[in-house]
Design a protein around this motif. Structure first.
Motif, PDB file in Angstrom:
ATOM      1  N   ALA A   6      56.392  46.201  63.491  1.00 30.32           N
ATOM      2  CA  ALA A   6      55.897  46.328  62.117  1.00 30.32           C
ATOM      3  C   ALA A   6      55.110  45.085  61.707  1.00 30.32           C
ATOM      4  O   ALA A   6      54.081  45.183  61.043  1.00 30.32           O
ATOM      5  CB  ALA A   6      57.059  46.564  61.163  1.00 30.32           C
ATOM      6  N   ASP A   7      55.581  43.907  62.119  1.00 34.69           N
ATOM      7  CA  ASP A   7      54.857  42.670  61.801  1.00 34.69           C
ATOM      8  C   ASP A   7      53.519  42.614  62.534  1.00 34.69           C
ATOM      9  O   ASP A   7      52.519  42.175  61.969  1.00 34.69           O
ATOM     10  CB  ASP A   7      55.697  41.444  62.172  1.00 34.69           C
ATOM     11  CG  ASP A   7      56.918  41.307  61.281  1.00 34.69           C
ATOM     12  OD1 ASP A   7      56.899  41.869  60.158  1.00 34.69           O
ATOM     13  OD2 ASP A   7      57.893  40.663  61.711  1.00 34.69           O
ATOM     14  N   LEU A  15      44.240  51.939  58.260  1.00 37.20           N
ATOM     15  CA  LEU A  15      43.431  52.966  57.615  1.00 37.20           C
ATOM     16  C   LEU A  15      44.249  53.561  56.483  1.00 37.20           C
ATOM     17  O   LEU A  15      45.389  53.964  56.687  1.00 37.20           O
ATOM     18  CB  LEU A  15      43.065  54.056  58.630  1.00 37.20           C
ATOM     19  CG  LEU A  15      42.041  55.076  58.207  1.00 37.20           C
ATOM     20  CD1 LEU A  15      40.673  54.421  58.097  1.00 37.20           C
ATOM     21  CD2 LEU A  15      41.985  56.211  59.198  1.00 37.20           C
ATOM     22  N   GLY A  16      43.658  53.585  55.284  1.00 42.66           N
ATOM     23  CA  GLY A  16      44.398  54.092  54.141  1.00 42.66           C
ATOM     24  C   GLY A  16      43.483  54.692  53.102  1.00 42.66           C
ATOM     25  O   GLY A  16      42.256  54.654  53.220  1.00 42.66           O
ATOM     26  N   GLN A  17      44.102  55.245  52.059  1.00 45.17           N
ATOM     27  CA  GLN A  17      43.370  55.892  50.981  1.00 45.17           C
ATOM     28  C   GLN A  17      43.525  55.069  49.709  1.00 45.17           C
ATOM     29  O   GLN A  17      44.613  54.613  49.373  1.00 45.17           O
ATOM     30  CB  GLN A  17      43.905  57.304  50.754  1.00 45.17           C
ATOM     31  CG  GLN A  17      43.121  58.083  49.729  1.00 45.17           C
ATOM     32  CD  GLN A  17      43.631  59.503  49.584  1.00 45.17           C
ATOM     33  OE1 GLN A  17      44.750  59.818  49.958  1.00 45.17           O
ATOM     34  NE2 GLN A  17      42.792  60.361  49.044  1.00 45.17           N
ATOM     35  N   ILE A  29      45.785  50.395  48.095  1.00 42.13           N
ATOM     36  CA  ILE A  29      45.566  51.272  49.243  1.00 42.13           C
ATOM     37  C   ILE A  29      46.896  51.841  49.705  1.00 42.13           C
ATOM     38  O   ILE A  29      47.861  51.099  49.900  1.00 42.13           O
ATOM     39  CB  ILE A  29      44.884  50.515  50.401  1.00 42.13           C
ATOM     40  CG1 ILE A  29      43.627  49.800  49.931  1.00 42.13           C
ATOM     41  CG2 ILE A  29      44.601  51.443  51.560  1.00 42.13           C
ATOM     42  CD1 ILE A  29      42.533  50.694  49.424  1.00 42.13           C
ATOM     43  N   ARG A  30      46.933  53.183  49.898  1.00 40.39           N
ATOM     44  CA  ARG A  30      48.123  53.854  50.419  1.00 40.39           C
ATOM     45  C   ARG A  30      47.924  54.094  51.910  1.00 40.39           C
ATOM     46  O   ARG A  30      46.989  54.777  52.316  1.00 40.39           O
ATOM     47  CB  ARG A  30      48.356  55.171  49.696  1.00 40.39           C
ATOM     48  CG  ARG A  30      49.521  55.964  50.278  1.00 40.39           C
ATOM     49  CD  ARG A  30      49.773  57.267  49.568  1.00 40.39           C
ATOM     50  NE  ARG A  30      48.581  58.104  49.630  1.00 40.39           N
ATOM     51  CZ  ARG A  30      48.222  58.945  48.674  1.00 40.39           C
ATOM     52  NH1 ARG A  30      48.925  59.050  47.583  1.00 40.39           N
ATOM     53  NH2 ARG A  30      47.148  59.685  48.810  1.00 40.39           N
ATOM     54  N   GLU A  48      53.190  53.292  52.506  1.00 46.71           N
ATOM     55  CA  GLU A  48      53.229  51.874  52.156  1.00 46.71           C
ATOM     56  C   GLU A  48      51.996  51.568  51.334  1.00 46.71           C
ATOM     57  O   GLU A  48      50.905  52.065  51.618  1.00 46.71           O
ATOM     58  CB  GLU A  48      53.246  51.005  53.416  1.00 46.71           C
ATOM     59  CG  GLU A  48      54.526  51.116  54.205  1.00 46.71           C
ATOM     60  CD  GLU A  48      54.532  50.185  55.403  1.00 46.71           C
ATOM     61  OE1 GLU A  48      53.563  49.427  55.588  1.00 46.71           O
ATOM     62  OE2 GLU A  48      55.515  50.220  56.158  1.00 46.71           O
ATOM     63  N   PHE A  49      52.163  50.750  50.311  1.00 47.20           N
ATOM     64  CA  PHE A  49      51.059  50.400  49.427  1.00 47.20           C
ATOM     65  C   PHE A  49      50.707  48.933  49.623  1.00 47.20           C
ATOM     66  O   PHE A  49      51.587  48.075  49.660  1.00 47.20           O
ATOM     67  CB  PHE A  49      51.429  50.679  47.969  1.00 47.20           C
ATOM     68  CG  PHE A  49      51.579  52.137  47.669  1.00 47.20           C
ATOM     69  CD1 PHE A  49      50.486  52.907  47.326  1.00 47.20           C
ATOM     70  CD2 PHE A  49      52.818  52.761  47.756  1.00 47.20           C
ATOM     71  CE1 PHE A  49      50.610  54.251  47.056  1.00 47.20           C
ATOM     72  CE2 PHE A  49      52.959  54.105  47.491  1.00 47.20           C
ATOM     73  CZ  PHE A  49      51.853  54.846  47.141  1.00 47.20           C
TER      74      PHE A  49
END
Length: 161
Positions: A6-7, A15-17, A29-30, A48-49
């Protein structure tokens, strides 16, 4: 092991919305991730935001963007920066072929079919359509700060939900 992965994932591109936020010079960004439930052996979606530094206002609400971790945090919340807008909202592109899509069909297929059977005057023409954002401030209020209105005041705020 999972903590190290995860780190490491936070250091790479994500990549997010883009979702609405009231922060200045920042975008929320979500990023959608799948988490394994070890009891059921099934993956479940976990959002995750991230607050990303975006002084040029590259992304608007609904855009799919590429973000990268900053070497140092700007503030307590802002930990990433917006690299680029991959897919703007409303202008859907098939990621495999790179062709523009309208609903479930390619735009060029719709145009070929219209030429074969005769073009209708009422058909929408994507080549003449203005770019997204031309109604900003008129009918498109996605760039304005939004919030939930819990109380009724004398002044009516048009950006409250």
């Amino acid at each position: 092991m999972a903590k190290n992965l995860a780190d490491a994932a936070r250091k790479f591109l994500l990549l997010g919305q883009c979702v609405p936020t009231v922060k200045q010079n920042a975008a929320k960004i979500r990023v959608k991730r799948l988490e394994l439930d070890e009891n059921l052996l099934m993956y479940f979606r976990n959002d995750e935001f991230y607050y990303c530094h975006d002084p040029e206002k590259l992304c608007k609400t609904g855009d799919i963007v590429l973000i990268q971790a900053l070497p140092q945090k700007l503030t307590k919340l802002i930990t990433h920066e917006v690299k680029e807008v991959v897919y703007p909202m409303g202008d859907i592109t098939d990621p495999i072929t790179g062709k523009k899509v309208a609903k479930e069909r390619y735009r060029e297929d719709i145009e070929k079919e219209a030429q074969l059977y005769g073009k209708k005057d009422s058909a929408f023409d994507y080549t003449k359509a203005p770019p997204r954002g031309w109604q900003d401030g008129k009918k498109d209020f996605t760039s304005k700060p939004t919030y939930t209105k819990y109380h009724v005041f004398d002044e009516n705020d048009p950006y409250a939900i």
